[in-house]
Enzyme design. Sequence first.
Site, mmCIF file in Angstrom:
data_model
loop_
_atom_site.group_PDB
_atom_site.id
_atom_site.type_symbol
_atom_site.label_atom_id
_atom_site.label_comp_id
_atom_site.label_asym_id
_atom_site.label_seq_id
_atom_site.Cartn_x
_atom_site.Cartn_y
_atom_site.Cartn_z
ATOM 1 N N GLY A 1 0.768 -1.239 0.000
ATOM 2 C CA GLY A 1 0.000 0.000 0.000
ATOM 3 C C GLY A 1 0.798 1.289 0.000
ATOM 4 N N TRP B 1 -9.449 14.336 -1.349
ATOM 5 C CA TRP B 1 -8.614 13.146 -1.576
ATOM 6 C C TRP B 1 -9.485 11.908 -1.397
ATOM 7 C CZ3 TRP B 1 -4.270 10.682 -2.952
ATOM 8 C CH2 TRP B 1 -3.979 9.454 -2.363
ATOM 9 N N ASP C 1 1.329 -1.624 -10.266
ATOM 10 C CA ASP C 1 2.644 -2.071 -9.797
ATOM 11 C C ASP C 1 2.718 -3.591 -9.779
ATOM 12 O OD1 ASP C 1 5.231 -1.469 -8.848
ATOM 13 O OD2 ASP C 1 4.618 -1.937 -6.801
ATOM 14 N N LYS D 1 4.181 0.030 -14.111
ATOM 15 C CA LYS D 1 5.488 -0.617 -14.017
ATOM 16 C C LYS D 1 5.602 -1.665 -15.111
ATOM 17 C CE LYS D 1 6.571 -3.683 -10.776
ATOM 18 N NZ LYS D 1 6.949 -4.203 -9.436
#
Length: 668
Positions: free
Chosen positions: A6, A33, A99, A139
Amino acid sequence: MCEGPGYFIEATYLAWLRNERIRKSEGKVDQKWEWNANTLNPYFENISCFDKLVDDSHIRGHMEHWFFGDSDDGDIRGITEDYLVNNGLAGSFDLVTADGSRNTQGQEGELEELVHDIIESEVRLALKLLRTNGRFVLKCYRFCHKPTRDLVLILAENFENIMAIKPLASRPGSSERYLICEGFGGRTDINPYLLLHCDEFFLKKQISRIEWHVNTFNQGPVSHYSWEERQQFLDVQKRRLFTAESVAHRAKIQQMFPQGNARDTSPWSSLYGHNLLRRLEDPVLVENAVLNFVNTYRMIPPGESPLQFEMMAQYCLCRELLVVTSRIPLVIEDTLFMEPIAFRALKDWKPKIYCDLFEYHSTLNYTTEEDWRRFWLTQNGHFMLEFVPQITIEHVLIAIAQGMDMAIIDYCKKSECDIVALQQLYDAPSEKVVEEKDYTIYFMKPNKKNKSLAFFVRKNKVEIDGDPEKCASSDIAILNFEINGFNIQLFNFYAPPRGSPGTDRAEFYEELKKCYKTEGKTHPDRLKILCGTFNSFPNDAQTGLYDPFILREVYSKVPKHDLHLVYFLNETKTYHLNSRFHKDLDRKWTWCKSTDKDAPKSENDGFLSSRPDMVRDVDVVLINEPHHRMVYSDWDITKKSLVLLESKLAAMKLSKDETSKKKANVDN
């Protein structure tokens, strides 16, 4: 996506905080947010712990933000567009990060092919998740594999600008790099040959670093900087990075994802070693670990096994979402309750005794409460659950916990005690009052974790004055009764454990004190007895803070207990009754972390009262219970005691009258 544990969330949140000034200058002060995430579900039993992260530090307390797909396993490859739409995720995000990877140790030459299906799924979902002008961080590895180049070209068809970068935090010797895609909904042209030149650029950097590692290994480390220069560099970086603003930002991140002692204890921390999974991937190491475990286990005498399966199961039941539902057939190589290697060892050693319930039982519960209990039987004083297709893992867990509770309840019925107070009963009966042959049992409303307080009252001996009352807390209850012409109030309580935030314990003891003093004013003629689990202990009592008996007789090996109980004793003028009777240490402790003889122990449960002169003994009940022992007290409740109490109350009233007269004289 593929976000476990995380830290991309933390990094993105930090960047958002740093841009607060820019948002204000652009008039975006109302911007909020909001985040959501996906990873392999650490609680999903159908994925071996050798293939997933069991670090749930950013998931606990934030489950509503995490999405694991229809199958609940979290595998990004199984998440569909319908799932995104149904959960209100499609077209909702300004930024998406991906990721994903997998363990490719020993297969480094095939890395690009091995991770392609994950990267392909990430690209597919990102195009569904983003808003117009959104950004995507992906990634990836090499661009040698044609399907990888095809994915980059798909991104070029959907974004205005694409950059390939290798951040400073990325290991220089690895081939990983990140694609930063900006302006979703636009388009850019990328020549396939440019991708090959880009790949060559990163490859040369990677080879250079690998050669540097090899040379360093052969020749020893060579540094062109003195220690003073390196220290100076570190000081400059600290001054640049650790500003007052960054400290404030870190405090906000800490509030969202607590660190250290402020973080809720992970249910995995005591069940899995942090490095166990990676350390034992080699089959030879696994075989040796199993053999070593079996040899160690055989050295332990019968009845002294350190593996407390029931305690582990009960511990897991205290946590939410440890058992999840799935329609996928459950065949696994690990277990929720103990280390995978230990479990495999026991299965190999005694296959007729130890079995993997998840191989035979679903976690998907279709059975009603009344239906499944038909298969829960009592035979020769033992509780048995018949394994039929209707029985699920949830039923097995409940049966284990309730079986232990019922064993305790059965003991209470045979104890011939006048009053029994119990805490933390799991899944108590729906009836508030249960009439037994010799006892009336009062079950209180359960707390948020479905744990209840209960009272056993012996018939024809104790006269109850109304049903038990609840204080504001669901973990404090009061029973008013009369015995031998004596009115008594029994406070039954369970304080928040040490794993809870300190404020929880402080608030609990403040509420207990308020409740005790209120009852004292309302019913001053009643003897007040408090019993339960303190989860706070005066281990600093050797300073002579309060009670000289505690100075000599307290028992605790557990460090860092808070002093909430000591403050409560001071302010209510009550006494810790366990400590007023000299016992051998083995008959003093009431809580133990495990069956290990050197495990921490403490006198964590017991009795309190303002009338120590009326209690004749406090002792532990030596039944084979891990975790908490039961505590027994013997009281001298007679007419003589009643006269003493009435004399004491009369003296208190006289003292108050004299004080009032003196005050009046002073006023005159």
